[in-house]
Design an enzyme around this catalytic site. Structure first.
Site, PDB file in Angstrom:
ATOM      1  N   CYS A  24      41.075  26.742  -5.797  1.00  0.00           N
ATOM      2  CA  CYS A  24      40.363  27.058  -4.486  1.00  0.00           C
ATOM      3  C   CYS A  24      38.949  27.088  -4.642  1.00  0.00           C
ATOM      4  O   CYS A  24      38.214  27.759  -5.604  1.00  0.00           O
ATOM      5  CB  CYS A  24      40.907  28.724  -4.427  1.00  0.00           C
ATOM      6  SG  CYS A  24      40.036  29.632  -3.361  1.00  0.00           S
ATOM      7  N   CYS A  27      37.143  30.549  -4.247  1.00  0.00           N
ATOM      8  CA  CYS A  27      37.438  31.398  -5.583  1.00  0.00           C
ATOM      9  C   CYS A  27      36.234  30.910  -6.623  1.00  0.00           C
ATOM     10  O   CYS A  27      35.834  31.996  -7.358  1.00  0.00           O
ATOM     11  CB  CYS A  27      38.729  31.023  -6.064  1.00  0.00           C
ATOM     12  SG  CYS A  27      40.147  31.511  -4.936  1.00  0.00           S
TER      13      CYS A  27
END
Length: 99
Positions: A24, A27
């Site tokens: 991600c 993230c």
């Protein structure tokens, strides 16, 4: 993991949990922001990262559909939840409002 999770979230210090995934992009953006939050707030908050791919049951239990998703717990109660990346000062304000 459920018992561990309850013991993690049981204290009266706010626990900020970051549900993330290695693949991600946002993230990866959030990770250094959380390090800054921890540096500024020190022992007044615990920050725990949970990989949704390795902890799918927990992610399902909390209906994490997008990453990153942050949740704030205190005394086993979920006090706040937000998906996406937030600026450091916003996260600090949220944590301080629940101390």
């Amino acid at each position: 993991m459920k018992k561990d999770f309850l013991s993690i979230t049981s204290g009266n210090i706010p626990i900020l949990i970051d549900f993330y995934a290695d693949w991600c992009g946002p993230c990866k953006t959030l990770a250094p922001i959380l390090k800054e939050v921890k540096k500024e707030l020190g022992d007044s908050v615990k920050i725990i990262k949970i990989d949704v791919d390795k902890n799918q049951a927990l992610a399902t239990k909390f209906q994490v559909r997008g990453v990153p998703t942050m949740m704030l717990f205190k005394n086993n109660k979920q006090l706040w939840r937000q998906s996406g990346v937030l600026p450091k000062n916003d996260i600090i304000t949220i944590v301080k409002s629940h101390q």
